[in-house]
Design an enzyme around this catalytic site. Structure first.
Site, PDB file in Angstrom:
ATOM      1  N   GLY A  32      43.745  41.812  40.584  1.00 52.21           N
ATOM      2  CA  GLY A  32      42.529  42.610  40.746  1.00 52.21           C
ATOM      3  C   GLY A  32      42.803  43.590  41.862  1.00 52.21           C
ATOM      4  N   GLU A  33      41.876  43.709  42.778  1.00 52.78           N
ATOM      5  CA  GLU A  33      42.087  44.587  43.929  1.00 52.78           C
ATOM      6  C   GLU A  33      41.899  43.731  45.178  1.00 52.78           C
ATOM      7  OE1 GLU A  33      43.173  47.671  43.291  1.00 52.78           O
ATOM      8  OE2 GLU A  33      43.525  47.731  45.441  1.00 52.78           O
ATOM      9  N   SER A  34      42.987  43.560  45.931  1.00 56.18           N
ATOM     10  CA  SER A  34      42.925  42.606  47.047  1.00 56.18           C
ATOM     11  C   SER A  34      41.899  43.015  48.112  1.00 56.18           C
ATOM     12  CB  SER A  34      44.309  42.413  47.667  1.00 56.18           C
ATOM     13  OG  SER A  34      44.856  43.646  48.068  1.00 56.18           O
ATOM     14  N   CYS A  79      49.629  38.699  41.628  1.00 59.19           N
ATOM     15  CA  CYS A  79      49.403  40.094  41.997  1.00 59.19           C
ATOM     16  C   CYS A  79      48.483  40.212  43.219  1.00 59.19           C
ATOM     17  CB  CYS A  79      48.920  40.868  40.783  1.00 59.19           C
ATOM     18  SG  CYS A  79      49.373  42.600  40.896  1.00 59.19           S
ATOM     19  N   ARG A 118      52.027  46.269  49.333  1.00 61.71           N
ATOM     20  CA  ARG A 118      51.123  46.606  48.222  1.00 61.71           C
ATOM     21  C   ARG A 118      51.583  47.872  47.505  1.00 61.71           C
ATOM     22  NH1 ARG A 118      45.477  47.576  50.141  1.00 61.71           N
ATOM     23  NH2 ARG A 118      45.033  47.506  47.924  1.00 61.71           N
ATOM     24  N   ARG A 130      50.239  47.934  39.027  1.00 62.82           N
ATOM     25  CA  ARG A 130      50.115  48.341  40.444  1.00 62.82           C
ATOM     26  C   ARG A 130      50.560  47.187  41.349  1.00 62.82           C
ATOM     27  NH1 ARG A 130      45.035  50.008  42.381  1.00 62.82           N
ATOM     28  NH2 ARG A 130      46.217  51.320  43.761  1.00 62.82           N
ATOM     29  N   HIS A 138      51.821  39.540  35.977  1.00 66.78           N
ATOM     30  CA  HIS A 138      50.663  38.878  35.358  1.00 66.78           C
ATOM     31  C   HIS A 138      51.089  37.908  34.255  1.00 66.78           C
ATOM     32  CE1 HIS A 138      47.341  41.337  37.109  1.00 66.78           C
ATOM     33  NE2 HIS A 138      48.385  42.104  37.399  1.00 66.78           N
ATOM     34  N   GLU A 183      49.526  35.646  32.930  1.00 70.49           N
ATOM     35  CA  GLU A 183      48.408  35.322  32.026  1.00 70.49           C
ATOM     36  C   GLU A 183      48.312  36.326  30.876  1.00 70.49           C
ATOM     37  OE1 GLU A 183      48.272  36.811  34.827  1.00 70.49           O
ATOM     38  OE2 GLU A 183      46.655  38.295  34.886  1.00 70.49           O
TER      39      GLU A 183
END
Ligand code: GLN
Length: 189
Positions: free
Chosen positions: A48-50, A79, A106, A133, A168, A170
């Protein structure tokens, strides 16, 4: 008995992890509160977005409970989740749980080629990995074990009960990585 594994469900791609866990023989549970954490034997922190995840963890008063959980039980960070588990985050410097002795940078692959499907080497065998990303692991502490590499850099690392992937797992059909985490949770509980 099937282990109960939580997936932090504040933000990001938690649903795909739930399906992957089910395929790997675990019961998957959404985790949104400290109370939810008490119900599980292990936890996945998804991509996601940390920065957003850190804000939400703070708003939900979950940052400290999560760190406490990680002192006792296994966490798998993918991630953005890997960024949260690391002890040192670069580009820019950022707060993290510090549960693994790792330095991550990042958005390390640049803007133009920031997402791709690549061939990686998973314990000597080829595997497909989806990078979005992605961060790069720049340093692995002495207790870390590198399980997979891409372009000669670590992309899947294990340290004691915890594990991180910069990609990822998953999003591919390959269940090996989730199975490994389910095994770790079984061993720890
Ligand atoms: N770029 C994101 C971050 O820095 C991570 C991307 C991802 O989780 N797919 O938090």
């Amino acid at each position: 008995m099937e282990p109960r594994i939580g997936v932090l469900a504040l933000q990001g791609d938690f649903e795909a992890h739930q399906h992957a866990l089910a395929r790997a023989g675990a019961e998957a549970i959404d985790v949104r509160t400290a109370d939810d954490l008490n119900q599980v034997d292990g936890l996945i922190i998804p991509g996601g977005e940390s920065t957003t995840m850190l804000k939400l963890l703070d708003m939900e008063n979950l940052f400290e409970p999560l760190r406490e959980f990680g002192r006792k039980k296994p966490i798998f960070g993918t991630c953005a989740g890997a960024i949260l588990l690391a002890s040192e985050v670069l580009n820019p410097l950022q707060e993290s749980l510090g549960l693994m002795d790792l330095t991550v940078e990042r958005n390390a692959y640049g803007r133009q080629i920031d997402s791709r499907i690549a061939q990686i080497e998973l314990q000597g065998e080829p595997a497909e990995a989806v990078f979005i990303r992605a961060p790069a692991i720049r340093r692995v502490g002495p207790d870390g074990k590198v399980l997979a590499k891409y372009q000669n850099s670590p992309v899947l690392v294990e340290q004691g009960k915890h594990m991180v992937a910069t990609f990822h797992p998953e999003l591919t059909d390959d269940a090996r990585i989730h199975e490994r985490f389910v095994e770790k949770v079984k061993q720890a509980s």
